[in-house]
Design an enzyme around this catalytic site. Structure first.
Site, PDB file in Angstrom:
ATOM      1  N   ASP A 189       0.910  -1.051   0.186  1.00 50.31           N
ATOM      2  CA  ASP A 189       0.055  -0.104  -0.106  1.00 50.31           C
ATOM      3  C   ASP A 189       1.005   1.216  -0.018  1.00 50.31           C
ATOM      4  O   ASP A 189       1.765   1.227  -0.574  1.00 50.31           O
ATOM      5  CB  ASP A 189      -0.890  -0.011   1.073  1.00 50.31           C
ATOM      6  CG  ASP A 189      -2.264   0.575   0.758  1.00 50.31           C
ATOM      7  OD1 ASP A 189      -2.363   1.820   1.022  1.00 50.31           O
ATOM      8  OD2 ASP A 189      -3.154  -0.135   0.838  1.00 50.31           O
TER       9      ASP A 189
ATOM     10  N   HIS B  38      -3.448   5.935   3.880  1.00 54.06           N
ATOM     11  CA  HIS B  38      -4.312   4.565   3.336  1.00 54.06           C
ATOM     12  C   HIS B  38      -4.050   3.594   3.815  1.00 54.06           C
ATOM     13  O   HIS B  38      -4.656   2.717   4.416  1.00 54.06           O
ATOM     14  CB  HIS B  38      -4.429   4.805   1.863  1.00 54.06           C
ATOM     15  CG  HIS B  38      -5.019   3.895   1.015  1.00 54.06           C
ATOM     16  ND1 HIS B  38      -4.759   2.596   0.980  1.00 54.06           N
ATOM     17  CD2 HIS B  38      -6.726   4.198   0.654  1.00 54.06           C
ATOM     18  CE1 HIS B  38      -5.999   2.001   0.095  1.00 54.06           C
ATOM     19  NE2 HIS B  38      -6.848   2.547   0.243  1.00 54.06           N
TER      20      HIS B  38
ATOM     21  N   ASN C 165     -13.906   0.745  -6.882  1.00 58.24           N
ATOM     22  CA  ASN C 165     -14.932   1.790  -6.295  1.00 58.24           C
ATOM     23  C   ASN C 165     -15.692   2.294  -7.512  1.00 58.24           C
ATOM     24  O   ASN C 165     -16.225   3.546  -7.109  1.00 58.24           O
ATOM     25  CB  ASN C 165     -14.286   2.688  -5.470  1.00 58.24           C
ATOM     26  CG  ASN C 165     -13.543   2.015  -4.010  1.00 58.24           C
ATOM     27  OD1 ASN C 165     -14.364   0.984  -3.553  1.00 58.24           O
ATOM     28  ND2 ASN C 165     -12.599   2.910  -3.346  1.00 58.24           N
TER      29      ASN C 165
ATOM     30  N   SER D  89     -11.405  -0.769  -0.409  1.00 62.59           N
ATOM     31  CA  SER D  89     -10.020  -0.827   0.203  1.00 62.59           C
ATOM     32  C   SER D  89     -10.052  -1.252   1.597  1.00 62.59           C
ATOM     33  O   SER D  89      -9.147  -1.896   2.271  1.00 62.59           O
ATOM     34  CB  SER D  89      -9.534   0.608   0.278  1.00 62.59           C
ATOM     35  OG  SER D  89      -8.742   1.050  -0.910  1.00 62.59           O
TER      36      SER D  89
END
Length: 424
Positions: free
Chosen positions: A93, A134, A234, A296
């Site tokens: 990530d 994130h 998404n 996520s």
């Protein structure tokens, strides 16, 4: 564009409450950042909620238990010491902050070879620095330890995190770097890999730069016994995204409080399961927690369950771990569908079930009623046996009541008679 420059997208939908939220007004959808429309094939989710109240790093602790954990009986989930101990989950990530108290001491940083587009220099701070926030949120959903300051905790609080910072300070990533990150995680000996990002192919089976290398890396990880979990995306529309769409990967869509597909969650025949992805509370760099939305944060929810199953069944194959998660999910029909796959993940049922291992999820068998012959009830004009039984029961009850009254009345009369004889 060169093969090594194919971009991947992070899978978060930013959400915050504006001043109008108290009146039930949701801010509108804003356009994606200009960088996402660059002519180099870059793609980011266009679904960005324009609102005030952006999450700050560090942030305050949130005392309440988030809704996604309210439906999980954690004592039952962690019964018999199944807390993820001895399991390491790779989070590929934006990096994972090692300072947040709920993650401190459990994050190991993997190799980083990134050129930051803002500074034009090599990324600083390694994989235990998260300039975007994130990856820290993703890691918290998996393995944040309990804290008296907050009701939030990770599903596998004793698991370790192997962080590979694969995304730059703008959140952008590249497929070739994702391949390197997966290979590094395999070399590090992790048991679970979480990938909360994706790239869309030109066909249902792939068709993007470095696609072959990415699939080989995924297959190699699975052959090493690693469970690979990835978010579905998404964009809120139908269509496969990768690496989620590879058959070796558990593809996770987002569900809401009603166990239905969240509006932003991509769907299709590649989705295996769904998990909470709306208003997800998790850890942020520096300390505290913040709320965010997106597949996520559905993916690490499943990765956390996979970590628990890896502790309980260390010899199970990735396919058997996936089958247990899918087979115990909360379904709205017998078979899978394209919106939530086999259903919404049920962590407690997945971990506490003692069913034998299966290689794949299967539809639930039809109920016995579905195949039972219909038998017409006999038509009678007189009193039925049920009517007679009810009448008899009424008589018995009435007689019993009369007996009780007689006994009670008799006892009163007898008491008064004795008092008169004794002169009281």
């Amino acid at each position: 564009m060169p093969l090594s420059k194919q971009r991947v997208r992070r899978r978060a939908v930013r959400s915050a409450v504006s001043s109008a939220a108290a009146l039930g007004v949701l801010a509108g959808v804003a356009a994606a950042p200009a960088a996402a429309a660059a002519g180099d094939g870059a793609r980011r989710s266009p679904l960005t909620l324009a609102a005030t109240g952006e999450c700050n790093f560090p942030s305050d602790n949130v005392a309440a238990v988030p809704w996604a954990l309210q439906r999980v009986v954690l004592d039952q989930l962690w019964s018999h010491g199944i807390t993820g101990k001895g399991v390491t989950v790779a989070v590929i990530d934006t990096g994972v902050d090692a300072v947040n108290p709920q993650l401190r001491g459990k994050v190991v940083g993997g190799p980083v070879e990134l050129i930051d587009p803002q500074t034009k220099k090599a990324a600083q701070g390694g994989s235990t620095l998260d300039p975007v926030g994130h990856g820290t949120k993703v890691a918290g959903i998996i393995a944040a330890r309990p804290s008296a300051a907050t009701g939030f905790v990770g599903l596998a609080p004793d698991a370790k995190i192997y962080s590979v910072r694969q995304n730059d300070s703008e959140g952008s990533g590249q497929v070739d770097k994702l391949v390197d990150a997966i290979n590094a995680a395999v070399k590090a000996g992790v048991q679970v890999i979480n990938i909360s990002q994706d790239v869309r192919g030109t066909s249902p089976t792939g068709g993007f730069t470095d696609e072959a290398q990415l699939h080989v890396a995924i297959q190699d990880a699975v052959q090493h016994g690693i469970v690979v979990v990835a978010s579905s995306g998404n964009d809120g529309k139908e269509g496969a995204t990768f690496p989620a769409a590879y058959p070796e990967v558990i593809a996770v869509g987002a569900s809401d409080r009603n166990n239905e597909r969240a509006a932003f969650s991509e769907y299709g025949s590649f989705v295996d399961v769904a998990a909470p992805g709306v208003d997800m509370l998790s850890t942020v760099p520096g300390g505290g927690q913040c709320v965010d939305n997106g597949t996520s944060f559905s993916s690490p929810y499943v990765a956390g369950v996979a970590a628990l199953l890896k502790q309980k069944y260390p010899q199970w194959s990735p396919a058997q771990i996936a089958a247990r998660i899918e087979q115990t999910a909360q379904r709205n029909q017998r078979d899978r569908d394209d919106f939530i796959g086999w259903g919404v993940v049920d962590p407690v049922k997945a971990v506490t079930s003692d069913a034998p291992p299966e290689s794949a999820a299967v539809p639930e068998p039809p109920t016995a009623l579905a195949g039972a012959p219909l038998v017409a009830q006999q038509l009678t004009l007189g009193e039925t046996q049920a009517d007679r039984n009810r009448r008899t029961a009424t008589y018995v009850l009435g007689a019993g009541l009369v007996v009780v009254l007689l006994i009670s009345g008799g006892s009163v009369v007898l008491r008064d008679h004795r008092r008169r004889r004794s002169g009281v």
